[in-house]
Design a protein around this motif. Sequence first.
Motif, PDB file in Angstrom:
ATOM      1  N   LEU A  96       1.016  -1.120  -0.020  1.00 53.60           N
ATOM      2  CA  LEU A  96       0.120   0.086  -0.070  1.00 53.60           C
ATOM      3  C   LEU A  96       0.997   1.255  -0.129  1.00 53.60           C
ATOM      4  O   LEU A  96       0.337   2.304  -0.341  1.00 53.60           O
ATOM      5  CB  LEU A  96      -0.970   0.049   1.162  1.00 53.60           C
ATOM      6  CG  LEU A  96      -2.160  -0.979   1.119  1.00 53.60           C
ATOM      7  CD1 LEU A  96      -2.824  -0.801   2.503  1.00 53.60           C
ATOM      8  CD2 LEU A  96      -2.949  -1.030   0.084  1.00 53.60           C
ATOM      9  N   ALA A  97       2.238   1.215   0.623  1.00 53.66           N
ATOM     10  CA  ALA A  97       3.099   2.207   0.792  1.00 53.66           C
ATOM     11  C   ALA A  97       3.841   2.593  -0.702  1.00 53.66           C
ATOM     12  O   ALA A  97       4.608   3.119  -0.811  1.00 53.66           O
ATOM     13  CB  ALA A  97       3.795   2.170   1.881  1.00 53.66           C
ATOM     14  N   GLY A  98       3.712   1.596  -1.616  1.00 55.12           N
ATOM     15  CA  GLY A  98       4.586   1.648  -2.827  1.00 55.12           C
ATOM     16  C   GLY A  98       5.779   0.816  -2.437  1.00 55.12           C
ATOM     17  O   GLY A  98       6.806   1.176  -3.356  1.00 55.12           O
ATOM     18  N   ARG A  99       6.060   0.011  -1.515  1.00 56.09           N
ATOM     19  CA  ARG A  99       7.306  -0.583  -1.273  1.00 56.09           C
ATOM     20  C   ARG A  99       7.277  -2.105  -1.327  1.00 56.09           C
ATOM     21  O   ARG A  99       6.265  -2.581  -0.794  1.00 56.09           O
ATOM     22  CB  ARG A  99       7.963   0.072  -0.114  1.00 56.09           C
ATOM     23  CG  ARG A  99       8.173   1.289   0.304  1.00 56.09           C
ATOM     24  CD  ARG A  99       9.413   1.774  -0.298  1.00 56.09           C
ATOM     25  NE  ARG A  99       9.605   3.132  -0.003  1.00 56.09           N
ATOM     26  CZ  ARG A  99      10.618   3.905  -0.424  1.00 56.09           C
ATOM     27  NH1 ARG A  99      11.759   3.221  -1.149  1.00 56.09           N
ATOM     28  NH2 ARG A  99      10.848   5.184  -0.246  1.00 56.09           N
ATOM     29  N   LEU A 100       8.225  -2.701  -1.676  1.00 55.19           N
ATOM     30  CA  LEU A 100       8.299  -4.139  -1.683  1.00 55.19           C
ATOM     31  C   LEU A 100       8.806  -4.493  -0.328  1.00 55.19           C
ATOM     32  O   LEU A 100       9.467  -3.784   0.368  1.00 55.19           O
ATOM     33  CB  LEU A 100       9.179  -4.934  -2.744  1.00 55.19           C
ATOM     34  CG  LEU A 100       8.866  -4.593  -3.848  1.00 55.19           C
ATOM     35  CD1 LEU A 100       9.822  -5.094  -4.663  1.00 55.19           C
ATOM     36  CD2 LEU A 100       7.469  -5.286  -4.268  1.00 55.19           C
ATOM     37  N   ALA A 101       8.172  -5.555   0.359  1.00 57.81           N
ATOM     38  CA  ALA A 101       8.350  -5.812   1.807  1.00 57.81           C
ATOM     39  C   ALA A 101       9.750  -6.314   1.791  1.00 57.81           C
ATOM     40  O   ALA A 101      10.434  -5.708   3.095  1.00 57.81           O
ATOM     41  CB  ALA A 101       7.604  -6.907   2.224  1.00 57.81           C
ATOM     42  N   GLY A 102      10.599  -6.935   1.135  1.00 61.57           N
ATOM     43  CA  GLY A 102      11.933  -7.091   1.868  1.00 61.57           C
ATOM     44  C   GLY A 102      12.180  -8.383   2.549  1.00 61.57           C
ATOM     45  O   GLY A 102      12.248  -8.047   3.767  1.00 61.57           O
ATOM     46  N   ARG A 103      12.007  -9.605   2.289  1.00 66.24           N
ATOM     47  CA  ARG A 103      11.966 -10.665   3.504  1.00 66.24           C
ATOM     48  C   ARG A 103      13.395 -10.872   4.131  1.00 66.24           C
ATOM     49  O   ARG A 103      13.190 -11.407   5.196  1.00 66.24           O
ATOM     50  CB  ARG A 103      11.193 -12.032   2.833  1.00 66.24           C
ATOM     51  CG  ARG A 103       9.974 -11.913   2.482  1.00 66.24           C
ATOM     52  CD  ARG A 103       9.358 -11.818   3.740  1.00 66.24           C
ATOM     53  NE  ARG A 103       7.886 -11.733   3.618  1.00 66.24           N
ATOM     54  CZ  ARG A 103       6.885 -11.453   4.379  1.00 66.24           C
ATOM     55  NH1 ARG A 103       7.230 -11.188   5.807  1.00 66.24           N
ATOM     56  NH2 ARG A 103       5.513 -11.415   4.227  1.00 66.24           N
ATOM     57  N   LEU A 104      14.305 -10.655   3.153  1.00 69.60           N
ATOM     58  CA  LEU A 104      15.718 -10.906   3.833  1.00 69.60           C
ATOM     59  C   LEU A 104      15.964  -9.759   4.735  1.00 69.60           C
ATOM     60  O   LEU A 104      15.872  -8.425   4.238  1.00 69.60           O
ATOM     61  CB  LEU A 104      16.603 -11.274   2.922  1.00 69.60           C
ATOM     62  CG  LEU A 104      16.273 -12.473   2.156  1.00 69.60           C
ATOM     63  CD1 LEU A 104      17.496 -12.583   0.895  1.00 69.60           C
ATOM     64  CD2 LEU A 104      16.225 -13.579   2.958  1.00 69.60           C
ATOM     65  N   ALA A 105      16.592  -9.947   5.866  1.00 67.86           N
ATOM     66  CA  ALA A 105      17.175  -8.826   6.788  1.00 67.86           C
ATOM     67  C   ALA A 105      18.120  -8.243   5.956  1.00 67.86           C
ATOM     68  O   ALA A 105      19.187  -8.640   5.307  1.00 67.86           O
ATOM     69  CB  ALA A 105      17.765  -9.355   8.191  1.00 67.86           C
ATOM     70  N   GLY A 106      17.895  -6.778   5.859  1.00 67.12           N
ATOM     71  CA  GLY A 106      19.227  -5.907   5.282  1.00 67.12           C
ATOM     72  C   GLY A 106      18.854  -5.766   3.619  1.00 67.12           C
ATOM     73  O   GLY A 106      19.807  -5.535   2.961  1.00 67.12           O
ATOM     74  N   GLU A 124      13.240  -1.100  -2.431  1.00 59.55           N
ATOM     75  CA  GLU A 124      13.050  -0.635  -3.789  1.00 59.55           C
ATOM     76  C   GLU A 124      11.575  -0.318  -4.140  1.00 59.55           C
ATOM     77  O   GLU A 124      10.738  -0.837  -3.500  1.00 59.55           O
ATOM     78  CB  GLU A 124      13.523  -1.732  -4.731  1.00 59.55           C
ATOM     79  CG  GLU A 124      12.642  -3.163  -4.585  1.00 59.55           C
ATOM     80  CD  GLU A 124      12.850  -4.286  -5.609  1.00 59.55           C
ATOM     81  OE1 GLU A 124      12.839  -4.045  -7.000  1.00 59.55           O
ATOM     82  OE2 GLU A 124      13.600  -5.343  -5.259  1.00 59.55           O
ATOM     83  N   ARG A 125      11.257   0.487  -5.136  1.00 57.48           N
ATOM     84  CA  ARG A 125       9.887   0.775  -5.235  1.00 57.48           C
ATOM     85  C   ARG A 125       9.279  -0.332  -5.959  1.00 57.48           C
ATOM     86  O   ARG A 125       9.808  -1.023  -6.834  1.00 57.48           O
ATOM     87  CB  ARG A 125       9.812   1.962  -6.287  1.00 57.48           C
ATOM     88  CG  ARG A 125      10.121   3.480  -5.581  1.00 57.48           C
ATOM     89  CD  ARG A 125       8.758   3.687  -4.656  1.00 57.48           C
ATOM     90  NE  ARG A 125       8.821   4.803  -3.962  1.00 57.48           N
ATOM     91  CZ  ARG A 125       8.002   5.255  -2.989  1.00 57.48           C
ATOM     92  NH1 ARG A 125       6.800   4.653  -2.931  1.00 57.48           N
ATOM     93  NH2 ARG A 125       8.166   6.373  -2.265  1.00 57.48           N
ATOM     94  N   GLN A 126       8.021  -0.425  -5.497  1.00 54.58           N
ATOM     95  CA  GLN A 126       7.146  -1.584  -5.995  1.00 54.58           C
ATOM     96  C   GLN A 126       6.924  -1.546  -7.701  1.00 54.58           C
ATOM     97  O   GLN A 126       6.484  -0.366  -8.191  1.00 54.58           O
ATOM     98  CB  GLN A 126       5.783  -1.636  -5.399  1.00 54.58           C
ATOM     99  CG  GLN A 126       4.806  -2.673  -5.874  1.00 54.58           C
ATOM    100  CD  GLN A 126       3.757  -2.614  -5.079  1.00 54.58           C
ATOM    101  OE1 GLN A 126       3.529  -2.479  -3.893  1.00 54.58           O
ATOM    102  NE2 GLN A 126       2.383  -3.152  -5.537  1.00 54.58           N
ATOM    103  N   ARG A 127       7.333  -2.488  -8.505  1.00 50.41           N
ATOM    104  CA  ARG A 127       7.057  -2.358  -9.833  1.00 50.41           C
ATOM    105  C   ARG A 127       5.781  -2.722 -10.118  1.00 50.41           C
ATOM    106  O   ARG A 127       5.010  -3.349  -9.584  1.00 50.41           O
ATOM    107  CB  ARG A 127       8.252  -3.409 -10.447  1.00 50.41           C
ATOM    108  CG  ARG A 127       9.505  -3.019 -10.276  1.00 50.41           C
ATOM    109  CD  ARG A 127      10.390  -3.856 -11.069  1.00 50.41           C
ATOM    110  NE  ARG A 127      11.885  -3.725 -10.779  1.00 50.41           N
ATOM    111  CZ  ARG A 127      12.351  -4.353 -10.014  1.00 50.41           C
ATOM    112  NH1 ARG A 127      12.040  -5.383  -9.080  1.00 50.41           N
ATOM    113  NH2 ARG A 127      13.771  -4.039  -9.727  1.00 50.41           N
TER     114      ARG A 127
END
Length: 299
Positions: free
Chosen positions: A87-97, A101-104
Amino acid sequence: MTGNDLGDFLRVHRARLSPDEIGLPSHGTRRVAGLRREEVAALAGMNTDYYARLEQGRERGPSPQILEAISGALRMDDDAREHMFRLAGRLAGRLAGAAPERQRPRPQPEEAVSRGLRQLLDGYPNAAAFVLNPATDVLAANALAQALFSPFGNVDNLARMLFLDPAARRFFTDWDRAAEAVVAELRHASGLDPSYRRLRELVGFLAGASEEFAALWSSYTVHGKTRDDKGFLHPDVGPLALTFQAFDVRGASGQQLVVYHAEPGSPSSRALSLLGSLHAARLRRPSAEPWPHASASAS
């Protein structure tokens, strides 16, 4: 979908938490359900005014670090956390660190079912298999899925069938649980592709036609369809205890293959086999008007 989906999502999750649940003292009468904005901001380690702007839709670019802090403060599970990031336009990024990146943009869901996939459906003789798009439209189904859903007047969209077809209350042994699940799946799909017109149309239609749907939609519960157990009461064969698995279809954006099966050797397995035989016998009758077979559906 209001144009401030992120703010609405945060408000609902804030209202679900009480001070006692997170160890905060509560003094006097509270004017709002759940936590106050300043309490969420303190738990997340941020400025109260900044958090208020997020809820009000005046702040549109929260960083992944801010979102992580809010998800922890509001005790979100993985599905809710990922939905908030989208909803915020961001990918969650499951891996720590992982680098934010912006959601494509996602490709629009495909409504046509390939010949190979229709043949695969027919290759499940002992399981009810069908293909859905993100709006839960039934794009194709095998013979046993047709038999399973035969109590419904029209097998076109699972959400519409569940909320608006009178047969649903008898068919699902736990209708409330099934209703919550399908709305949570639609909410999850809306986060994956907010621009998907078919889903927006369906949500608008059901919200106007069913107060129960509207209430569940406003709860902002989010879950993807993966695996679960479900109970049915079929008028032809009685109780059925089935397990479903859902698989994303490679090469067909937005499509999911859903397979319902019974424990081998169980009463439900025998009942499912009987249901398939009864359905096949009906189709052989000259007067029968079958629901379109998988191999004759969307192409």
